[in-house]
Design a protein around this motif. Structure first.
Motif, PDB file in Angstrom:
ATOM      1  N   ASP A   1       1.371   5.552  -1.911  1.00  0.00           N
ATOM      2  CA  ASP A   1       0.510   6.701  -2.051  1.00  0.00           C
ATOM      3  C   ASP A   1      -0.330   6.539  -3.474  1.00  0.00           C
ATOM      4  OD1 ASP A   1       1.455   7.992  -0.058  1.00  0.00           O
ATOM      5  OD2 ASP A   1       2.894   9.456  -1.335  1.00  0.00           O
TER       6      ASP A   1
ATOM      7  N   ASP B   1      -9.103   6.806  -3.234  1.00  0.00           N
ATOM      8  CA  ASP B   1      -9.757   8.155  -3.310  1.00  0.00           C
ATOM      9  C   ASP B   1     -10.612   8.296  -4.384  1.00  0.00           C
ATOM     10  OD1 ASP B   1      -9.014   8.614  -0.594  1.00  0.00           O
ATOM     11  OD2 ASP B   1      -7.191   9.957  -1.266  1.00  0.00           O
TER      12      ASP B   1
ATOM     13  N   LEU C   1      -3.532   4.531  -2.309  1.00  0.00           N
ATOM     14  CA  LEU C   1      -4.354   5.568  -1.404  1.00  0.00           C
ATOM     15  C   LEU C   1      -4.849   6.378  -2.510  1.00  0.00           C
ATOM     16  CD1 LEU C   1      -2.244   6.068   1.850  1.00  0.00           C
ATOM     17  CD2 LEU C   1      -4.079   4.300   1.234  1.00  0.00           C
TER      18      LEU C   1
ATOM     19  N   ARG D   1      -6.949   0.497   4.555  1.00  0.00           N
ATOM     20  CA  ARG D   1      -6.079   1.530   3.888  1.00  0.00           C
ATOM     21  C   ARG D   1      -4.852   1.448   4.911  1.00  0.00           C
ATOM     22  NH1 ARG D   1      -8.981   6.216   1.167  1.00  0.00           N
ATOM     23  NH2 ARG D   1      -6.924   7.224   1.312  1.00  0.00           N
ATOM     24  N   GLN D   2      -4.861   0.990   5.988  1.00  0.00           N
ATOM     25  CA  GLN D   2      -3.586   0.932   6.672  1.00  0.00           C
ATOM     26  C   GLN D   2      -2.965  -0.401   6.580  1.00  0.00           C
ATOM     27  OE1 GLN D   2      -6.615   2.233   8.389  1.00  0.00           O
ATOM     28  NE2 GLN D   2      -5.796   4.158   7.811  1.00  0.00           N
TER      29      GLN D   2
ATOM     30  N   ILE E   1       0.779  -0.986   0.011  1.00  0.00           N
ATOM     31  CA  ILE E   1       0.173   0.043   0.070  1.00  0.00           C
ATOM     32  C   ILE E   1       0.853   1.229  -0.042  1.00  0.00           C
ATOM     33  CG2 ILE E   1      -1.733   1.260   1.178  1.00  0.00           C
ATOM     34  CD1 ILE E   1      -2.727  -1.526   2.268  1.00  0.00           C
TER      35      ILE E   1
END
Ligand code: ZN
Length: 151
Positions: A26, A33, A29, A111-112, A24
């Motif tokens: 940027d 989004d 992520l 996401r974490q 995971i």
């Protein structure tokens, strides 16, 4: 905020098995989004990454109660059967009756990067099954017991 165009049939990415996310970063992520923004912009209840042209295993789902963002989702349990109506942003103008499990347990990563499971019934269970099918190149029209035009 970035709203993407939703790819539609016969784009071959909709028929491609998507690759898992190993790390995971940027870019992942940002992709999540953008998927979320695109889903809301088109009033969808769910979206899979291939639908915005990215062949990776991520789904977003919101049936009105909570936003689910799931990386590498997998159905690890299913039970019961229900037949309900479905449509898809990637198959505009068509609706169909589809048999789905009434209850599912989905395992995935947030996401974490933490693993979690979620139990779902009815509409949420249907949305998870529909979106996870997208990651394997499967569309609701493949499973529909009956389809019709809805223009
Ligand atoms: Zn769909």
């Amino acid at each position: 905020m970035a709203v993407y165009q939703v790819v539609t049939l016969p784009n071959p990415i909709l028929r491609t098995k998507a690759l898992p996310i190993n790390k995971i970063n940027d870019g992942v992520l940002r992709l999540i989004d953008n998927m979320r923004d695109t889903m809301y912009a088109f009033d969808g209840v769910g979206l899979a990454a291939p639908q915005i042209g990215v062949s990776r295993r991520i789904i977003v789902v919101d049936t009105g109660e909570k936003l689910w963002e799931i990386i590498n989702p997998e159905i690890i349990f299913q039970e019961g059967i229900m037949t309900t109506s479905e449509g898809c942003l990637s198959v505009p103008g068509t609706v169909g009756r589809v048999n789905r499990a009434k209850k599912v347990i989905v395992k995935g990563m947030n996401r974490q990067g933490e693993e979690f499971t979620v139990e779902a019934v009815d509409l949420l269970a249907k949305a998870f099954q529909h979106e996870i099918d997208h990651l394997d190149g499967i569309l609701f029209i493949d499973k529909a017991v009956e389809t019709r035009k809805d223009n």
